[in-house]
Design a protein around this motif. Sequence first.
Motif, short mmCIF file in Angstrom:
data_model
loop_
_atom_site.label_atom_id
_atom_site.label_comp_id
_atom_site.label_asym_id
_atom_site.label_seq_id
_atom_site.Cartn_x
_atom_site.Cartn_y
_atom_site.Cartn_z
N ARG A 113 -1.59 -2.55 44.33
CA ARG A 113 -0.77 -2.29 42.99
C ARG A 113 -1.20 -1.52 41.96
O ARG A 113 -1.93 -2.10 41.28
N TYR A 115 1.29 -1.52 38.86
CA TYR A 115 2.48 -1.77 38.35
C TYR A 115 2.47 -3.39 38.76
O TYR A 115 2.55 -3.38 39.50
N LEU A 116 2.71 -3.34 37.53
CA LEU A 116 3.17 -5.35 38.12
C LEU A 116 5.07 -5.52 37.93
O LEU A 116 5.43 -4.67 36.66
N THR A 117 5.23 -5.50 38.84
CA THR A 117 6.87 -6.22 38.88
C THR A 117 6.62 -7.25 40.65
O THR A 117 5.37 -7.49 41.25
N GLY A 120 4.00 -10.17 41.71
CA GLY A 120 3.01 -10.06 40.72
C GLY A 120 2.71 -10.90 39.45
O GLY A 120 2.61 -11.47 38.78
N LEU A 121 4.65 -10.06 39.22
CA LEU A 121 4.55 -10.12 37.76
C LEU A 121 5.11 -11.71 37.46
O LEU A 121 4.74 -12.24 36.38
N TYR A 124 1.60 -13.18 37.05
CA TYR A 124 1.20 -13.03 35.63
C TYR A 124 1.63 -13.69 34.95
O TYR A 124 0.87 -14.24 34.03
N VAL A 130 -2.97 -11.50 39.01
CA VAL A 130 -2.41 -11.92 40.54
C VAL A 130 -3.51 -11.32 41.41
O VAL A 130 -4.54 -10.58 41.65
N LEU A 135 -5.50 -9.80 34.35
CA LEU A 135 -5.02 -8.68 33.69
C LEU A 135 -5.23 -8.92 32.44
O LEU A 135 -4.73 -10.00 32.06
N ASP A 141 7.80 -6.52 32.77
CA ASP A 141 8.26 -6.12 33.91
C ASP A 141 8.08 -4.66 34.16
O ASP A 141 8.76 -3.71 32.87
N LEU A 145 -0.73 -0.65 35.15
CA LEU A 145 -2.12 -1.15 34.63
C LEU A 145 -3.25 -0.25 34.56
O LEU A 145 -3.21 1.14 35.27
N ASP A 206 3.82 0.03 43.80
CA ASP A 206 2.93 -0.98 44.70
C ASP A 206 3.17 -0.45 45.99
O ASP A 206 4.14 -0.29 46.73
#
Length: 304
Positions: A113, A115-117, A120-121, A124, A130, A135, A141, A145, A206
């Motif tokens: 990943r 980016y966070l979405t 994983g989001l 978090y 995650v 993090l 969203d 990272l 991701d």
Amino acid sequence: MSGFVVKPEPVQVPGLTHLHTGKVRDLYSTAGGELVMVASDRVSAYDWVLPTEIPDKGRLLTQLTLWWFERLSDLVPGHVLTDTPPPGAPADWAGRTLVCRNLEMIPVECVARGYLTGSGLAEYRQTGTVCDVSLPPGLVDGSRLEEPIFTPALKAEVGEHDENVSFAAVAAAHGEKLAAELRDLTLAVYARGRAIAEDRGILLADTKFEFGRGPEGELVLADEVFTPDSSRFWPADSWSPGRAQPSFDKQVIRDWLTSPASGWDRAADTPPPPLPDEVVERTRSRYIEVYERLTGSAPAIDHH
């Protein structure tokens, strides 16, 4: 309960043994022990294989995978031997069949990943981590990272959800050495794919990989690579953290299934309904668009 709304009957081909009908692929074995992977036009969402197919999807994803394997070959060997279907195969297998080395597969979904979405989001927001990777606070969203992270999952059966686990859990199951190799290789391959995609105006949020061992014990990249089914691709020019990003994948389908228009209650355990033509066409056009933007050429899908 979930899985197939309608489970397809496998095509029987002389000289090939049918091994498995997966969510979107059918697997066979040759007399010589090679693996034959045939990508169908099936599509899955929310752990269901939907009753409606997306025309040409199997060919698009197969050709995109081959394109990526060429660009990764100096980092990691790939499992593909040829894309010529075996003798006696149906004519419509052309363009969507890969004959591959038979590997000892490692039952870990190797997720990177950047980016966070997605899941994983969600994790978090509950824990600040995650898959046990801490993090910084304040991410939203779509946040990029600072460094891409390795967030593995353990493979599940069709209809079950892959389970996100920590690096420590992979090390406990498969040994510290292999876990570290999987992590380092996953992040290296992700970095290469991300750089190539960014050059073409696409963010690779991701992705997931599968690895197997070759006869010498070496790690080999298997399955599909950097396709819209295994990766989240976002148009770079509309990236805006703090909301869901538009994406080149099955989001069109997910959005329709969870809208009042579908009449489907995801929690009720009833199978999802067939997709309307307009949703099928929009999904297909997204697959074609990401293929053309990444490769710079039109896909060969006029086999019909």
